[in-house]
Structure formats: structure tokens, C-alpha cells
Scaffold this active site. Structure first.
Site, PDB file in Angstrom:
ATOM      1  N   LYS A  52       1.953   8.955   6.416  1.00 50.43           N
ATOM      2  CA  LYS A  52       0.547   9.222   6.720  1.00 50.43           C
ATOM      3  C   LYS A  52       0.262   8.993   8.205  1.00 50.43           C
ATOM      4  CE  LYS A  52      -0.745   8.170   1.963  1.00 50.43           C
ATOM      5  NZ  LYS A  52      -1.333   7.296   0.957  1.00 50.43           N
ATOM      6  N   GLN A  96      -4.035   1.501   0.565  1.00 51.54           N
ATOM      7  CA  GLN A  96      -2.870   1.953  -0.198  1.00 51.54           C
ATOM      8  C   GLN A  96      -2.756   1.153  -1.491  1.00 51.54           C
ATOM      9  OE1 GLN A  96      -0.998   4.590   0.729  1.00 51.54           O
ATOM     10  NE2 GLN A  96       0.294   4.436  -1.077  1.00 51.54           N
ATOM     11  N   ASP A 119      -9.730   8.987   0.188  1.00 50.04           N
ATOM     12  CA  ASP A 119      -8.925   9.140  -1.029  1.00 50.04           C
ATOM     13  C   ASP A 119      -9.749   9.717  -2.179  1.00 50.04           C
ATOM     14  OD1 ASP A 119      -6.178   8.479  -1.051  1.00 50.04           O
ATOM     15  OD2 ASP A 119      -6.653   6.361  -0.746  1.00 50.04           O
TER      16      ASP A 119
HETATM   17  N1  GUN Z   1      -0.750   5.052  -4.127  1.00 48.94           N
HETATM   18  C1  GUN Z   1      -0.114   6.114  -4.674  1.00 48.94           C
HETATM   19  N2  GUN Z   1      -0.720   7.264  -4.318  1.00 48.94           N
HETATM   20  C2  GUN Z   1      -1.762   6.925  -3.539  1.00 48.94           C
HETATM   21  C3  GUN Z   1      -2.770   7.678  -2.869  1.00 48.94           C
HETATM   22  O1  GUN Z   1      -2.845   8.920  -2.917  1.00 48.94           O
HETATM   23  N3  GUN Z   1      -3.670   6.949  -2.164  1.00 48.94           N
HETATM   24  C4  GUN Z   1      -3.627   5.604  -2.097  1.00 48.94           C
HETATM   25  N4  GUN Z   1      -4.567   4.976  -1.387  1.00 48.94           N
HETATM   26  N5  GUN Z   1      -2.723   4.874  -2.710  1.00 48.94           N
HETATM   27  C5  GUN Z   1      -1.792   5.534  -3.422  1.00 48.94           C
END
Ligand code: GUN
Length: 304
Positions: A52, A96, A119
Site C-alpha cells: 500500500k 490494518q 476502507d
Molecule cells: N486486512 C485484510 N484485508 C484488509 C483490508 O482490505 N483493509 C484493512 N484495513 N485490513 C485488511
């Protein structure tokens, strides 16, 4: 021969369309800003966050990592989120998941300013999705919808089966498919006759997190299969069982210590109409849509 749905190609298209928008924002005001909160040392989360941050760098989005230790308290995280909510230069906040057990995940997600929730996990944004109103959508399902658009896979009237009911993938995926006029079934760990349900699907989205779980009997010959699973095989026996007679996979295990496999068994993929590979299918789309949500949040906040 099954068509391979190339997530990297779609990602590159999405990122190319975002680049001029980022440049415009940077020239007229400031670059978009994304804060990523990564707690502790979950190896999978560390890899995702690295991807990211790298995508932000390549696009010219300001990014910063906040790395609380795994013993962080809910209160400490709430304090961090509130300070990020207040920051004028931060447009998106991503926490996350998963968070450590002692942390109240719900309280943390609730504390996010919904406007900065790139998200789409905040209940306000979940509400917008359920109501069919505009708002940030969870990145993995919205990336999958872009993949369908790119490959001109018409969903209207199709039988779509989503396996998995998580808030991150399964539930929002089902709604987005419904809005595209598919007839949607959500299956999960308690579903009876799972193979028969899946076998009726024109479009099958697998998000269960079990390596190579869906074998041939789950997949119709003309199905489009989207494999969200990213599972790591770490022992030779599993690699030999799932990839029999494949010396390249054993070499990969020796070199990297693990081999990636989706939720769908590789042998089941060759018999369907089209599928997303693992890696290189859904993963790149998730990051591209995070960038898209961040740029949109910045545009909205800066009045563009
Ligand atoms: N953990 C697994 N997939 C994701 C996601 O798309 N966003 C976030 N914040 N955590 C995750």
C-alpha cells in the site's frame, strides 16, 4: 482453455486514471494524504502495508505509517485515530486488520471519521452501501467489480455465489453483485451442500481463507471464478498434494519458504471459463481501489 483475469493489468489501468487527478490536486493544493496504522508484527499485514505504501509513493500520494506495538490498548489507538481525524493533510486513514485480541476493533473502527474511512468499514459507510448511496466501498469487492467491467463480464441475471460472509469481502461483495443485477447467494461455513450451491454458480467468488478448498466438484465448467484467498503453504507435503508433479512450486518453497495458493484448487481452475490467478488476480486490485478511495476522499475534502 480458461481465460486468465489479469488483476495487474486492471490495476495499471486504475492507477493510470488516478495519476492526473493526483497531479492536479498536488499542483492546486497538496497531494492526497494516507495514514496507515499497523499494529504489531503480523507478517501478512506487513506485506500488505508495504504494498500500500509503495503504491502511494509511485502515485505521488503522501503516506505515513503508524506502528503501535502489539500490546497497544484500545484507548491508545483511539487517541491516535482521533489525532489523525484532526489532521488537515490526512485524507484517508487505514487501520490494518486484524487487530490484537485485547483491542476493541469495533470501537477503533467507529472512531474513524467516516469521511476519511478509505476502507469503507465504518458503519456509516456500510449503511451507505446497504442503502445503495454513494460512499467509499471496501477495496477488495470494488476492485473485483472493476475487473468484471474491464473484461465485460455482464452480471445481470447471472447466478453469483459468494463464499464467505466477512465485512471486508463477503457481505459487501454480495451487495455489489446484487446492484449489478446478479442473483446472489451467500455461502459460509454452516452452508449445507456447499459443492452443489457452488456448482450452480455462473460467477463464483471464493473468500474463505482455506488453501485449495474448492475442488473440481465446486466449479461449473462455464463459471467465472474469482479467488480472493491468499494462503501460504509452508510444508512440502501440502505443496506436493496441491501441485503434484510441479517442480517449480517445490523450488519456490525452497527459495521463499512458502508457496501461495488461493481458496480454489489449481486443478479446478483449468476447467472453468475464466479465473483470477493467485498471486496476480485480486491482490493488486485491492491496493488500486485503496488508492482510488484515497484520491476521492482528498478531492471531496479539498472541494474538487
Ligand atoms: N486486512 C485484510 N484485508 C484488509 C483490508 O482490505 N483493509 C484493512 N484495513 N485490513 C485488511
Amino acid at each position: 482453455m480458461a481465460l486468465i483475469l489479469d488483476g495487474k493489468q486492471v490495476r495499471d489501468r486504475i492507477l493510470a486514471s488516478l495519476r492526473p487527478r493526483v497531479e492536479k490536486l498536488a499542483e492546486a493544493a497538496r497531494p492526497p494524504g494516507l495514514a496507515v496504522v499497523l499494529v504489531g508484527h503480523n507478517p501478512a499485514s506487513e506485506i500488505y502495508v508495504r504494498g500500500k505504501v509503495k503504491a502511494c509513493e509511485e502515485l505521488g500520494i503522501h503516506s505515513e505509517k503508524h506502528l503501535p506495538t502489539s500490546d497497544v490498548t484500545t484507548e491508545e489507538l483511539l487517541f491516535l485515530i482521533r489525532s489523525l481525524n484532526e489532521r488537515p493533510d490526512i485524507d484517508g486513514i487505514l487501520v490494518q486488520l486484524p487487530l490484537p485480541e485485547q483491542v476493541d476493533e469495533d470501537a477503533v473502527l467507529m472512531a474513524l471519521d467516516p469521511v476519511k474511512d478509505v476502507d469503507g468499514f465504518h458503519p456509516v459507510n456500510v449503511g451507505h452501501l446497504v442503502a445503495g448511496r454513494p460512499g467509499p466501498r471496501p477495496c477488495t469487492p470494488s476492485g473485483i467489480m472493476r475487473l468484471f467491467q474491464h473484461y465485460k463480464i455482464d452480471l445481470a441475471g447471472k447466478r453469483a455465489v459468494v463464499i464467505g460472509r466477512s465485512g471486508i469481502v463477503g457481505k459487501p461483495m454480495a451487495l455489489l453483485l446484487l446492484y449489478a443485477n446478479a442473483t446472489v447467494t451467500i455461502c459460509h461455513s454452516r452452508t449445507r451442500g456447499l459443492a452443489a450451491e457452488c456448482g450452480r454458480a455462473d460467477v463464483l467468488v471464493a473468500a474463505i481463507g482455506r488453501p485449495a478448498f474448492l475442488t473440481g466438484e465446486f466449479v461449473a465448467p462455464d463459471a467465472v471464478v474469482v479467488d480472493v484467498g491468499i494462503n501460504r503453504l509452508k510444508d512440502r507435503q501440502s505443496v506436493e498434494r496441491i501441485f503434484p508433479g510441479d517442480p517449480e512450486k517445490l523450488e519456490e518453497l525452497g527459495l521463499k519458504g512458502s508457496v501461495l495458493v488461493g481458496d480454489v484448487h489449481p486443478a479446478a481452475l483449468s476447467q472453468c471459463a475464466a479465473y483470477t490467478p493467485v498471486p496476480g488476480g485480486v491482490g493488486p486490485l485491492t491496493i488500486a481501489m485503496l488508492m482510488s478511495n484515497t484520491v476521492e476522499a482528498a478531492e471531496r475534502r479539498l472541494g474538487f
